[in-house]
Design an enzyme around this catalytic site. Structure first.
Site, PDB file in Angstrom:
ATOM      1  N   HIS A   1       0.828  -1.213   0.000  1.00 27.31           N
ATOM      2  CA  HIS A   1       0.000   0.000   0.000  1.00 27.31           C
ATOM      3  C   HIS A   1       0.862   1.262   0.000  1.00 27.31           C
ATOM      4  O   HIS A   1       2.014   1.253   0.442  1.00 27.31           O
ATOM      5  CB  HIS A   1      -0.920  -0.014   1.220  1.00 27.31           C
ATOM      6  CG  HIS A   1      -0.168  -0.032   2.519  1.00 27.31           C
ATOM      7  ND1 HIS A   1       0.386   1.097   3.078  1.00 27.31           N
ATOM      8  CD2 HIS A   1       0.164  -1.056   3.339  1.00 27.31           C
ATOM      9  CE1 HIS A   1       1.006   0.781   4.185  1.00 27.31           C
ATOM     10  NE2 HIS A   1       0.900  -0.538   4.373  1.00 27.31           N
TER      11      HIS A   1
ATOM     12  N   ARG B   1      -5.916   0.436   4.124  1.00 25.70           N
ATOM     13  CA  ARG B   1      -4.810   0.977   3.319  1.00 25.70           C
ATOM     14  C   ARG B   1      -4.479   0.091   2.119  1.00 25.70           C
ATOM     15  O   ARG B   1      -4.078   0.599   1.061  1.00 25.70           O
ATOM     16  CB  ARG B   1      -3.574   1.230   4.209  1.00 25.70           C
ATOM     17  CG  ARG B   1      -3.049   0.044   5.017  1.00 25.70           C
ATOM     18  CD  ARG B   1      -2.128   0.571   6.111  1.00 25.70           C
ATOM     19  NE  ARG B   1      -1.373  -0.428   6.879  1.00 25.70           N
ATOM     20  CZ  ARG B   1      -1.827  -1.074   7.953  1.00 25.70           C
ATOM     21  NH1 ARG B   1      -3.074  -0.883   8.369  1.00 25.70           N
ATOM     22  NH2 ARG B   1      -1.043  -1.914   8.611  1.00 25.70           N
TER      23      ARG B   1
ATOM     24  N   GLU C   1      -1.243  -7.094   7.561  1.00 30.07           N
ATOM     25  CA  GLU C   1       0.084  -6.803   8.085  1.00 30.07           C
ATOM     26  C   GLU C   1       0.360  -7.696   9.292  1.00 30.07           C
ATOM     27  O   GLU C   1      -0.554  -8.213   9.931  1.00 30.07           O
ATOM     28  CB  GLU C   1       0.172  -5.318   8.462  1.00 30.07           C
ATOM     29  CG  GLU C   1       1.511  -4.856   8.991  1.00 30.07           C
ATOM     30  CD  GLU C   1       2.697  -5.231   8.098  1.00 30.07           C
ATOM     31  OE1 GLU C   1       2.855  -6.427   7.781  1.00 30.07           O
ATOM     32  OE2 GLU C   1       3.463  -4.325   7.740  1.00 30.07           O
TER      33      GLU C   1
ATOM     34  N   HIS D   1       1.027  -5.621   2.558  1.00 29.24           N
ATOM     35  CA  HIS D   1       1.762  -4.801   3.532  1.00 29.24           C
ATOM     36  C   HIS D   1       3.253  -5.140   3.560  1.00 29.24           C
ATOM     37  O   HIS D   1       3.663  -6.210   3.098  1.00 29.24           O
ATOM     38  CB  HIS D   1       1.167  -5.048   4.921  1.00 29.24           C
ATOM     39  CG  HIS D   1      -0.296  -4.797   4.961  1.00 29.24           C
ATOM     40  ND1 HIS D   1      -0.842  -3.620   5.409  1.00 29.24           N
ATOM     41  CD2 HIS D   1      -1.344  -5.563   4.555  1.00 29.24           C
ATOM     42  CE1 HIS D   1      -2.155  -3.667   5.299  1.00 29.24           C
ATOM     43  NE2 HIS D   1      -2.491  -4.843   4.781  1.00 29.24           N
TER      44      HIS D   1
HETATM   45  C1  DG2 Z   1       4.294  -1.160   8.911  1.00 26.12           C
HETATM   46  C2  DG2 Z   1       5.618  -1.859   8.748  1.00 26.12           C
HETATM   47  O1  DG2 Z   1       3.357  -1.862   8.144  1.00 26.12           O
HETATM   48  O2  DG2 Z   1       6.511  -1.401   9.680  1.00 26.12           O
HETATM   49  O3  DG2 Z   1       3.042  -2.078  10.735  1.00 26.12           O
HETATM   50  O4  DG2 Z   1       4.207  -0.253  11.120  1.00 26.12           O
HETATM   51  O5  DG2 Z   1       3.322  -2.008   5.606  1.00 26.12           O
HETATM   52  O6  DG2 Z   1       1.194  -1.801   6.832  1.00 26.12           O
HETATM   53  O7  DG2 Z   1       2.785   0.143   6.728  1.00 26.12           O
HETATM   54  P1  DG2 Z   1       2.628  -1.360   6.786  1.00 26.12           P
HETATM   55  C3  DG2 Z   1       3.811  -1.165  10.373  1.00 26.12           C
HETATM   56  P2  DG2 Z   1       8.017  -1.952   9.818  1.00 26.12           P
HETATM   57  O8  DG2 Z   1       7.979  -3.400  10.136  1.00 26.12           O
HETATM   58  O9  DG2 Z   1       8.743  -1.653   8.501  1.00 26.12           O
HETATM   59  O10 DG2 Z   1       8.587  -1.118  10.961  1.00 26.12           O
END
Ligand code: DG2
Length: 249
Positions: free
Chosen positions: A11, A62, A89, A184
Protein backbone atom coordinates in the site's frame (compact mmCIF):
# COMPACT_ATOMS: atom_id res chain seq x y z
CA UNK A 1 8.34 -21.41 -19.23
CA UNK A 2 6.09 -18.98 -17.35
CA UNK A 3 2.88 -20.40 -15.94
CA UNK A 4 1.60 -17.13 -14.56
CA UNK A 5 2.50 -13.68 -13.31
CA UNK A 6 2.26 -12.34 -9.80
CA UNK A 7 2.39 -8.63 -9.00
CA UNK A 8 3.04 -7.58 -5.40
CA UNK A 9 2.06 -4.10 -4.26
CA UNK A 10 2.60 -2.66 -0.80
CA UNK A 11 0.00 0.00 0.00
CA UNK A 12 0.95 3.67 -0.39
CA UNK A 13 2.10 5.71 2.61
CA UNK A 14 -0.41 5.47 5.48
CA UNK A 15 -1.24 8.08 8.14
CA UNK A 16 0.82 6.11 10.64
CA UNK A 17 3.74 5.52 8.25
CA UNK A 18 3.86 9.33 7.96
CA UNK A 19 3.69 9.73 11.77
CA UNK A 20 6.31 6.98 12.23
CA UNK A 21 4.05 4.80 14.41
CA UNK A 22 4.00 0.99 14.55
CA UNK A 23 0.75 0.08 12.77
CA UNK A 24 0.24 -3.68 12.46
CA UNK A 25 -3.49 -4.49 12.55
CA UNK A 26 -4.62 -0.92 13.29
CA UNK A 27 -6.81 0.10 10.34
CA UNK A 28 -5.37 3.48 9.34
CA UNK A 29 -6.05 5.25 6.04
CA UNK A 30 -3.68 6.41 3.29
CA UNK A 31 -2.19 9.91 3.30
CA UNK A 32 -2.62 12.07 0.20
CA UNK A 33 0.93 11.08 -0.73
CA UNK A 34 -0.06 7.42 -0.28
CA UNK A 35 -3.05 7.88 -2.60
CA UNK A 36 -0.76 9.37 -5.23
CA UNK A 37 1.71 6.49 -4.81
CA UNK A 38 -1.15 4.03 -5.38
CA UNK A 39 -2.25 5.84 -8.56
CA UNK A 40 1.36 5.95 -9.78
CA UNK A 41 1.60 2.20 -9.11
CA UNK A 42 -1.44 1.70 -11.36
CA UNK A 43 0.08 3.89 -14.07
CA UNK A 44 3.23 1.75 -13.96
CA UNK A 45 1.07 -1.35 -14.48
CA UNK A 46 -0.54 0.27 -17.50
CA UNK A 47 2.78 1.52 -18.95
CA UNK A 48 4.21 -2.01 -18.67
CA UNK A 49 1.01 -3.61 -20.06
CA UNK A 50 0.92 -5.66 -16.86
CA UNK A 51 -2.83 -5.87 -16.45
CA UNK A 52 -4.17 -7.87 -13.50
CA UNK A 53 -7.07 -10.30 -14.04
CA UNK A 54 -7.78 -10.73 -10.33
CA UNK A 55 -6.75 -8.94 -7.13
CA UNK A 56 -6.23 -10.29 -3.61
CA UNK A 57 -6.03 -7.87 -0.67
CA UNK A 58 -5.89 -7.92 3.11
CA UNK A 59 -8.95 -6.74 5.04
CA UNK A 60 -7.28 -3.43 5.89
CA UNK A 61 -8.29 -0.06 4.47
CA UNK A 62 -4.81 0.98 3.32
CA UNK A 63 -4.39 -2.13 1.12
CA UNK A 64 -8.00 -2.15 -0.11
CA UNK A 65 -7.84 1.52 -1.13
CA UNK A 66 -4.42 1.12 -2.73
CA UNK A 67 -5.71 -1.73 -4.89
CA UNK A 68 -8.75 0.31 -5.89
CA UNK A 69 -6.76 3.45 -6.77
CA UNK A 70 -4.10 1.49 -8.66
CA UNK A 71 -6.59 -0.60 -10.63
CA UNK A 72 -8.63 2.48 -11.43
CA UNK A 73 -5.51 4.14 -12.87
CA UNK A 74 -4.82 1.02 -14.96
CA UNK A 75 -8.45 0.79 -16.17
CA UNK A 76 -8.80 -2.57 -14.39
CA UNK A 77 -11.22 -1.40 -11.66
CA UNK A 78 -13.67 -4.09 -12.79
CA UNK A 79 -11.63 -7.25 -12.09
CA UNK A 80 -12.58 -9.87 -9.50
CA UNK A 81 -11.45 -9.15 -5.94
CA UNK A 82 -10.84 -11.41 -2.93
CA UNK A 83 -9.79 -10.41 0.55
CA UNK A 84 -8.37 -12.29 3.50
CA UNK A 85 -7.11 -11.51 7.00
CA UNK A 86 -4.25 -13.88 6.09
CA UNK A 87 -2.78 -11.08 3.94
CA UNK A 88 -2.99 -8.57 6.83
CA UNK A 89 0.08 -6.80 8.09
CA UNK A 90 2.02 -8.55 10.84
CA UNK A 91 0.29 -7.94 14.18
CA UNK A 92 2.72 -5.65 15.99
CA UNK A 93 1.53 -6.59 19.50
CA UNK A 94 2.02 -4.04 22.28
CA UNK A 95 4.06 -1.85 19.89
CA UNK A 96 0.91 -0.91 17.93
CA UNK A 97 0.42 2.86 18.25
CA UNK A 98 3.95 3.44 19.60
CA UNK A 99 6.37 5.84 17.95
CA UNK A 100 9.29 4.07 16.19
CA UNK A 101 11.89 6.72 17.06
CA UNK A 102 10.87 6.80 20.75
CA UNK A 103 10.86 2.99 20.89
CA UNK A 104 14.37 2.92 19.43
CA UNK A 105 15.56 5.46 22.04
CA UNK A 106 13.85 3.67 24.92
CA UNK A 107 14.89 0.07 24.13
CA UNK A 108 18.07 0.52 22.07
CA UNK A 109 19.04 -0.50 18.54
CA UNK A 110 19.37 -4.24 19.14
CA UNK A 111 15.96 -4.81 20.75
CA UNK A 112 14.29 -2.41 18.28
CA UNK A 113 15.68 -4.31 15.28
CA UNK A 114 14.86 -7.68 16.86
CA UNK A 115 11.24 -6.61 17.10
CA UNK A 116 11.15 -5.09 13.61
CA UNK A 117 13.18 -7.55 11.60
CA UNK A 118 14.10 -10.77 13.43
CA UNK A 119 12.39 -13.83 11.98
CA UNK A 120 11.17 -15.35 15.24
CA UNK A 121 11.10 -12.77 18.07
CA UNK A 122 7.59 -11.32 18.44
CA UNK A 123 6.97 -8.04 20.32
CA UNK A 124 5.15 -8.37 23.68
CA UNK A 125 1.45 -9.24 23.19
CA UNK A 126 -1.15 -6.49 23.19
CA UNK A 127 -3.73 -6.45 26.01
CA UNK A 128 -7.34 -7.10 24.95
CA UNK A 129 -8.42 -3.80 26.54
CA UNK A 130 -5.66 -1.79 24.82
CA UNK A 131 -7.10 1.00 22.66
CA UNK A 132 -5.24 -0.49 19.67
CA UNK A 133 -6.41 -4.11 20.17
CA UNK A 134 -8.56 -5.68 17.40
CA UNK A 135 -10.48 -7.97 19.76
CA UNK A 136 -14.19 -7.34 19.10
CA UNK A 137 -13.61 -5.90 15.61
CA UNK A 138 -16.57 -7.23 13.54
CA UNK A 139 -14.37 -8.10 10.55
CA UNK A 140 -12.77 -10.86 12.63
CA UNK A 141 -16.03 -12.12 14.12
CA UNK A 142 -15.83 -15.41 12.18
CA UNK A 143 -12.16 -15.97 12.96
CA UNK A 144 -11.77 -18.79 15.55
CA UNK A 145 -10.47 -17.14 18.72
CA UNK A 146 -7.32 -19.30 18.79
CA UNK A 147 -6.33 -17.84 15.39
CA UNK A 148 -6.73 -14.20 16.53
CA UNK A 149 -3.19 -12.90 17.06
CA UNK A 150 -2.15 -10.66 19.99
CA UNK A 151 1.35 -10.31 18.48
CA UNK A 152 3.25 -11.91 15.62
CA UNK A 153 6.82 -12.39 14.43
CA UNK A 154 7.52 -12.83 10.71
CA UNK A 155 7.54 -16.61 11.14
CA UNK A 156 3.97 -16.45 12.43
CA UNK A 157 3.00 -14.40 9.36
CA UNK A 158 4.57 -16.96 6.99
CA UNK A 159 2.60 -19.72 8.73
CA UNK A 160 -0.79 -17.98 8.58
CA UNK A 161 -0.23 -16.51 5.09
CA UNK A 162 0.81 -19.73 3.30
CA UNK A 163 -2.60 -21.50 3.51
CA UNK A 164 -4.11 -18.56 1.63
CA UNK A 165 -1.25 -18.59 -0.88
CA UNK A 166 -1.73 -22.27 -1.67
CA UNK A 167 -5.54 -22.41 -1.52
CA UNK A 168 -6.53 -19.10 -3.11
CA UNK A 169 -3.69 -17.38 -4.96
CA UNK A 170 -1.88 -20.36 -6.51
CA UNK A 171 -5.01 -21.65 -8.32
CA UNK A 172 -5.36 -18.22 -9.98
CA UNK A 173 -1.72 -18.31 -11.09
CA UNK A 174 -1.98 -21.87 -12.40
CA UNK A 175 -5.06 -20.79 -14.37
CA UNK A 176 -2.75 -18.40 -16.23
CA UNK A 177 -4.11 -15.23 -14.66
CA UNK A 178 -2.08 -12.14 -13.87
CA UNK A 179 -2.60 -11.84 -10.13
CA UNK A 180 -2.23 -8.63 -8.11
CA UNK A 181 -1.64 -8.96 -4.36
CA UNK A 182 -2.12 -5.66 -2.51
CA UNK A 183 -0.83 -6.03 1.02
CA UNK A 184 1.76 -4.80 3.53
CA UNK A 185 5.46 -4.43 4.29
CA UNK A 186 5.70 -7.55 6.42
CA UNK A 187 3.00 -9.76 4.87
CA UNK A 188 4.76 -9.22 1.51
CA UNK A 189 8.16 -9.91 3.10
CA UNK A 190 6.69 -13.22 4.24
CA UNK A 191 5.54 -14.05 0.69
CA UNK A 192 8.85 -12.97 -0.89
CA UNK A 193 10.76 -15.08 1.67
CA UNK A 194 8.74 -18.10 0.56
CA UNK A 195 9.01 -17.42 -3.20
CA UNK A 196 12.76 -16.66 -3.21
CA UNK A 197 13.55 -19.19 -0.46
CA UNK A 198 15.38 -16.56 1.57
CA UNK A 199 16.99 -17.77 4.80
CA UNK A 200 15.68 -16.77 8.24
CA UNK A 201 18.79 -14.59 8.68
CA UNK A 202 18.88 -12.93 5.26
CA UNK A 203 15.21 -11.88 5.33
CA UNK A 204 16.09 -9.26 8.01
CA UNK A 205 17.74 -7.16 5.30
CA UNK A 206 14.79 -7.17 2.90
CA UNK A 207 12.51 -4.11 2.88
CA UNK A 208 9.52 -3.49 0.62
CA UNK A 209 8.83 0.07 -0.57
CA UNK A 210 5.30 1.54 -0.71
CA UNK A 211 3.40 1.81 -3.98
CA UNK A 212 5.87 0.28 -6.46
CA UNK A 213 4.68 -2.91 -8.21
CA UNK A 214 7.03 -5.90 -7.93
CA UNK A 215 6.65 -8.42 -10.75
CA UNK A 216 7.30 -12.17 -10.43
CA UNK A 217 6.99 -14.50 -13.40
CA UNK A 218 6.62 -18.01 -12.03
CA UNK A 219 7.46 -21.38 -13.56
CA UNK A 220 5.14 -24.42 -13.23
CA UNK A 221 6.76 -25.26 -9.86
CA UNK A 222 5.92 -21.68 -8.78
CA UNK A 223 9.60 -20.76 -8.67
CA UNK A 224 10.49 -17.20 -9.77
CA UNK A 225 12.13 -16.98 -13.22
CA UNK A 226 14.07 -13.99 -11.85
CA UNK A 227 15.05 -14.30 -8.20
CA UNK A 228 13.88 -11.25 -6.24
CA UNK A 229 11.40 -10.32 -8.94
CA UNK A 230 11.51 -7.04 -10.88
CA UNK A 231 10.31 -3.67 -9.60
CA UNK A 232 8.57 -1.67 -12.32
CA UNK A 233 10.54 1.40 -11.16
CA UNK A 234 13.83 -0.08 -9.86
CA UNK A 235 15.56 3.22 -9.01
CA UNK A 236 12.61 4.52 -6.98
CA UNK A 237 12.24 1.11 -5.28
CA UNK A 238 15.88 1.09 -4.17
CA UNK A 239 15.70 4.54 -2.60
CA UNK A 240 12.33 3.86 -0.94
CA UNK A 241 13.45 0.48 0.48
CA UNK A 242 16.49 2.17 2.06
CA UNK A 243 14.18 4.73 3.67
CA UNK A 244 12.06 1.91 5.18
CA UNK A 245 15.22 0.25 6.56
CA UNK A 246 16.21 3.50 8.28
CA UNK A 247 12.80 4.26 9.79
CA UNK A 248 13.09 5.32 13.42
CA UNK A 249 16.53 6.86 12.97
C1 DG2 B 1 4.29 -1.16 8.91
C2 DG2 B 1 5.62 -1.86 8.75
O1 DG2 B 1 3.36 -1.86 8.14
O2 DG2 B 1 6.51 -1.40 9.68
O3 DG2 B 1 3.04 -2.08 10.73
O4 DG2 B 1 4.21 -0.25 11.12
O5 DG2 B 1 3.32 -2.01 5.61
O6 DG2 B 1 1.19 -1.80 6.83
O7 DG2 B 1 2.78 0.14 6.73
P1 DG2 B 1 2.63 -1.36 6.79
C3 DG2 B 1 3.81 -1.16 10.37
P2 DG2 B 1 8.02 -1.95 9.82
O8 DG2 B 1 7.98 -3.40 10.14
O9 DG2 B 1 8.74 -1.65 8.50
O10 DG2 B 1 8.59 -1.12 10.96
Amino acid sequence: PTVGTLVLLRHGESDWNAKNLFTGWVDVDLTEKGENEARRGGELLREHSLLPDVVHTSVMRRAIRTAELALNAADRHWIAVRRSWRLNERHYGALQGKNKKQTLEEYGEEQFMLWRRSYDTPPPPIADDDEFSQVGDPRYALLPSELMPRTECLKDVVERMLPYWYDSIVPDILAGRTVLVAAHGNSLRALVKHLDQISDEAIAKLNIPTGIPLRYDLDPQLRPLTLGGTYLDPAAAKAAAAAVANQGR
